[in-house]
Scaffold this motif. Structure first.
Motif: not given
Length: 162
Positions: A111-124, A126-132
């Motif tokens: 469950e922690l690793m599932t949360r971590f993967r979702k967190h990584q995707r959310d961070a990606f 967020y960081i790339t929100a203004d990228w094409s």
């Protein structure tokens, strides 16, 4: 958003190593459902165990964790003990050699690793929100190609453990 970088080829290539060093810090971003700093450090070990347990005929011991992390066995043992106490790992009898004890993720670890993967995707995201979309997908493809090339070093014998 594509921005032309004015650095020379050598400057760009020299900047890659430090950039990789910063990537893990993206997991500390305050996006939805954040991972604690302590659990973030635990995910390094959990990810290695999860990844290597997926390989046919592969089992992970504390000694193997030490090898994969490139650390002293006593350090790996303390890390594993902490993760077991936190409820994310369990010790199990080896299916290949009953005298050995192997490590497996507990349901809480999964469950922690599932949360971590979702967190990584959310961070990606967020960081790339203004990228094409094209830049985001190009970066993702190239990152995965890089990791696949790293894994391929094992079969070429150029790396002890990629």
């Amino acid at each position: 958003m594509t921005v032309k970088d004015s650095r020379t080829a050598d400057e760009l290539l020299d900047a890659v190593g430090p950039a990789f060093g910063k990537l893990r810090r993206t997991s500390l971003l305050e996006v939805e459902n954040p991972i604690s700093a302590k659990d973030l450090s635990r995910t390094l070990v959990l990810n290695l165990i999860q990844e290597h347990n997926r390989e046919p005929g592969s089992e992970v011991t504390v000694g193997r964790v030490a090898e994969l992390l490139g650390t002293d066995p006593s350090v790996a043992s303390r890390m594993v003990s902490d993760i077991i106490k936190a409820g994310y790992l369990v010790r199990a009898a080896s299916q290949l050699d009953g005298r050995r004890t192997v490590l497996e993720l507990s349901p809480q670890g999964e469950e922690l690793m599932t949360r971590f993967r979702k967190h990584q995707r959310d961070a990606f995201d967020y960081i790339t929100a203004d990228w094409s979309d094209s830049d985001r997908l190009d970066f993702a493809r190239l990152m995965l190609q890089y990791v696949d090339s790293l894994d391929a070093l094992k079969t070429r014998g150029l790396a002890k453990d990629a």
